[in-house]
Design a protein around this motif. Structure first.
Motif, PDB file in Angstrom:
ATOM      1  N   GLY A  83       0.791  -1.222   0.000  1.00 27.59           N
ATOM      2  CA  GLY A  83       0.000   0.000   0.000  1.00 27.59           C
ATOM      3  C   GLY A  83       0.824   1.273   0.000  1.00 27.59           C
ATOM      4  N   ALA A  84       2.085   1.195   0.462  1.00 33.49           N
ATOM      5  CA  ALA A  84       2.908   2.404   0.607  1.00 33.49           C
ATOM      6  C   ALA A  84       3.051   3.203  -0.692  1.00 33.49           C
ATOM      7  N   PRO A  85       3.396   2.582  -1.823  1.00 34.43           N
ATOM      8  CA  PRO A  85       3.527   3.374  -3.048  1.00 34.43           C
ATOM      9  C   PRO A  85       2.201   3.940  -3.549  1.00 34.43           C
ATOM     10  N   ILE A  86       1.103   3.276  -3.222  1.00 35.12           N
ATOM     11  CA  ILE A  86      -0.206   3.822  -3.594  1.00 35.12           C
ATOM     12  C   ILE A  86      -0.443   5.117  -2.827  1.00 35.12           C
ATOM     13  N   THR A  87      -0.115   5.098  -1.540  1.00 37.99           N
ATOM     14  CA  THR A  87      -0.251   6.308  -0.730  1.00 37.99           C
ATOM     15  C   THR A  87       0.641   7.423  -1.265  1.00 37.99           C
ATOM     16  N   ALA A  88       1.872   7.088  -1.626  1.00 40.27           N
ATOM     17  CA  ALA A  88       2.790   8.100  -2.163  1.00 40.27           C
ATOM     18  C   ALA A  88       2.204   8.752  -3.411  1.00 40.27           C
ATOM     19  N   GLN A  89       1.579   7.959  -4.259  1.00 38.77           N
ATOM     20  CA  GLN A  89       0.979   8.490  -5.480  1.00 38.77           C
ATOM     21  C   GLN A  89      -0.281   9.303  -5.187  1.00 38.77           C
ATOM     22  N   MET A  90      -0.986   8.952  -4.127  1.00 32.42           N
ATOM     23  CA  MET A  90      -2.165   9.738  -3.754  1.00 32.42           C
ATOM     24  C   MET A  90      -1.747  11.071  -3.149  1.00 32.42           C
ATOM     25  N   VAL A  91      -0.660  11.062  -2.387  1.00 32.30           N
ATOM     26  CA  VAL A  91      -0.120  12.314  -1.853  1.00 32.30           C
ATOM     27  C   VAL A  91       0.261  13.243  -2.999  1.00 32.30           C
ATOM     28  N   ARG A 117      -6.145  18.729  -1.567  1.00 34.83           N
ATOM     29  CA  ARG A 117      -6.382  18.006  -2.820  1.00 34.83           C
ATOM     30  C   ARG A 117      -5.966  16.541  -2.722  1.00 34.83           C
ATOM     31  N   ALA A 118      -5.066  16.244  -1.801  1.00 35.43           N
ATOM     32  CA  ALA A 118      -4.619  14.859  -1.629  1.00 35.43           C
ATOM     33  C   ALA A 118      -5.395  14.141  -0.528  1.00 35.43           C
ATOM     34  N   LYS A 119      -6.016  14.882   0.351  1.00 38.52           N
ATOM     35  CA  LYS A 119      -6.698  14.323   1.522  1.00 38.52           C
ATOM     36  C   LYS A 119      -7.669  13.219   1.120  1.00 38.52           C
ATOM     37  N   THR A 120      -7.613  12.103   1.852  1.00 35.50           N
ATOM     38  CA  THR A 120      -8.428  10.942   1.498  1.00 35.50           C
ATOM     39  C   THR A 120      -9.473  10.634   2.559  1.00 35.50           C
ATOM     40  N   ARG A 242     -10.599  13.062  -1.514  1.00 32.63           N
ATOM     41  CA  ARG A 242     -11.853  13.794  -1.314  1.00 32.63           C
ATOM     42  C   ARG A 242     -12.097  14.817  -2.421  1.00 32.63           C
ATOM     43  N   ALA A 243     -11.050  15.502  -2.840  1.00 35.16           N
ATOM     44  CA  ALA A 243     -11.213  16.513  -3.885  1.00 35.16           C
ATOM     45  C   ALA A 243     -11.681  15.869  -5.183  1.00 35.16           C
ATOM     46  N   TYR A 244     -11.143  14.686  -5.471  1.00 37.15           N
ATOM     47  CA  TYR A 244     -11.552  13.986  -6.691  1.00 37.15           C
ATOM     48  C   TYR A 244     -13.008  13.533  -6.579  1.00 37.15           C
ATOM     49  N   ALA A 245     -13.374  12.988  -5.416  1.00 41.08           N
ATOM     50  CA  ALA A 245     -14.745  12.524  -5.217  1.00 41.08           C
ATOM     51  C   ALA A 245     -15.738  13.679  -5.303  1.00 41.08           C
ATOM     52  N   ALA A 246     -15.327  14.845  -4.808  1.00 43.31           N
ATOM     53  CA  ALA A 246     -16.205  16.015  -4.872  1.00 43.31           C
ATOM     54  C   ALA A 246     -16.377  16.495  -6.309  1.00 43.31           C
ATOM     55  N   ALA A 247     -15.299  16.407  -7.092  1.00 45.33           N
ATOM     56  CA  ALA A 247     -15.354  16.854  -8.487  1.00 45.33           C
ATOM     57  C   ALA A 247     -16.071  15.843  -9.374  1.00 45.33           C
TER      58      ALA A 247
END
Length: 473
Positions: A83-91, A117-120, A242-247
């Motif tokens: 999961g670590a690299p997925i988090t890095a890419q989401m950041v 914008r990165a907040k999940t 969250r920003a993506y889900a809102a958009a």
């Protein structure tokens, strides 16, 4: 598969190859990009990853939206080992939706929260174990080590910050070994750790599914410690920016609907699903079915209070390894989108979140003992080579009889599954430690479990799998 789904899948493959960036308009058609981070070999996330991708459920859902609105979507799948690299890419705002284990989920929420914008937020579960059986510690097949205590002072491979590492820390702490100083943890990716175990560089490997089961199945390891001994829930889930889900709320809804499609498929057709996942993950199908078959991992998307409470209990561990900012778990967990998705399917979230039983269990009639298979704590399965279905067994004795009868007819056993007599963990019958108590034969997935039973039941004795097959009445 229908033409629309095939076209959508083709688009997804092209984008995966070209590496399109997230949340930006396509150069030619102004399509919305949807970037999914998943772990193909972490098979308790398959309903949000491997199986979901292979079946094209998300692309199909998005194509339905396109047909109604004219808006276009491009899906890109990114496969990682942890999961670590997925988090890095989401950041970095390069992945929109990701799936990972409980400890990585918390790290994800912690590391992304400082950037709006990165907040999940955590929106769904994938697979879970109420006891913690999804994480295990293995040693080499010929290792003299029989209990976790014997690892004191030794080198152990784990992916620091992963669910497998968290289980190691909890387990060592429980028996009085300081996880920081009592063992030397080598921070390694699962495949590197597996090689280190084979070469003798480390004495043990602590990992999440499917690595322990795969190594044991391939005769490259022996199970030393079952995370179910902790009796503490472990699970994997889905996070979204969250920003993506809102958009793009329609994308999140489509993803959750697709995840529910995959979950329903797996729970109703587990053997077929295991074949699809095996092809998508390059894992042996027998190993996939070990974990994802009936009575194995519980696939239920709802965010159960017990799982959320377990996350809160995981926070001290993450703080102990450093670099973890305080996270409001209650605010991080958001069940609203899943509630909406279930309502759209005519289902009630409150009813489903209250269910604790595994939705996929071994059932039917035992053809050898001629009795109903109605006790999940005892039920097993026999899978014969060349068979399109598995054969249910009411209990371990009936399973042994079925194996013996099949082999007497010249049939080849592809795999036999049986629940651990103490912990209930679904395990491989031929890799279990069997104990004879009178005319009964009981399976345990570790030598330590068998020893505990022997201590409590004088007169019982450990026997080999072959002795159990011969001795069963």
């Amino acid at each position: 598969m229908n033409p629309i789904r095939l076209a959508a899948l083709a688009t997804a493959v092209v984008l995966a190859a070209t590496g399109c960036s997230v949340d930006s308009a396509g150069k030619d058609d102004n399509a919305v990009n949807v970037v999914i981070g998943y772990q193909s070999k972490t098979i308790n996330t398959v309903t949000a990853g491997t199986l979901l991708r292979a079946q094209g459920y998300l692309e199909h859902r998005l194509s339905d939206i396109s047909a109604k609105t004219g808006k276009k979507y491009h899906v890109e799948w990114q496969d990682y080992d942890t999961g670590a690299p997925i988090t890095a890419q989401m950041v970095a705002e390069k992945i929109d939706i990701g799936s990972m284990g409980d400890y990585p989920l918390l790290i994800n929420g912690s590391k992304t929260q400082s950037n709006e914008r990165a907040k999940t937020e955590l929106v769904a579960a994938t697979g879970s174990s109420p006891t913690g059986a999804l994480n295990m510690v293995v040693v080499s097949p010929d290792s003299p080590v029989q209990s976790l205590n014997e690892l004191a002072g030794q080198k152990v491979s784990a992916s620091v910050g992963s669910a497998g590492h968290g289980t190691l820390v909890r387990a060592l702490s429980k028996i009085g070994i300081d996880p920081k100083t009592g063992v030397e943890v080598l921070n390694q990716q699962p495949q590197i750790g597996s090689s280190a175990l084979e070469s003798g560089q480390v004495k043990a490997l602590s990992q999440f599914v499917a690595w322990p089961g795969a190594l044991v199945f391939q005769n490259k390891a022996r199970l030393l410690y079952d995370g179910a001994e902790l009796n503490y829930p472990t699970w994997h889930g889905v996070v979204v920016r969250r920003a993506y889900a809102a958009a793009h709320p329609e994308v999140l809804d489509a993803f959750l609907q697709a995840q529910l499609d995959a979950t329903d498929f797996l729970n109703t057709k587990p053997l077929e699903a295991s074949k699809i996942v095996a092809q998508g993950s390059s894992l042996p199908q027998e190993v996939v079915y070990l974990y994802n078959g009936p009575g194995g991992t519980r696939f239920d998307a709802t965010l159960k209070p017990s799982l959320v409470d377990a996350l809160k209990g995981d926070v001290p561990y993450l703080k102990s390894i450093g670099d973890f900012a305080d996270l409001d778990v209650n605010a991080f967990v958001q069940d609203g989108p899943l509630r909406t998705a279930l309502t759209e399917r005519g289902r009630d979230y409150n009813t489903e979140v209250a269910r604790t039983a595994n939705p996929s269990l071994v059932h039917g009639t035992d053809p050898v003992c001629n009795v109903p298979v109605d006790n999940p704590a005892l039920a097993g399965e026999l899978w014969l080579d060349g068979a399109d279905t598995t054969q249910p067994a009411a209990n371990p004795t009936c399973l042994l009889k079925a194996v013996r009868a099949a082999e007497a007819k010249g049939a080849k056993v592809r795999a036999a599954y049986v629940p651990d007599a103490e912990l209930g963990t679904r395990w491989l019958a031929d890799k279990s430690v069997w104990v004879q108590q009178g005319t009964d034969f009981l399976p345990f997935d570790t030598a330590a479990g068998a020893h505990r039973y022997q201590t409590a039941h004088p007169g019982s004795a450990v026997v080999t799998y072959q002795q159990a097959l011969v001795g069963v009445a």
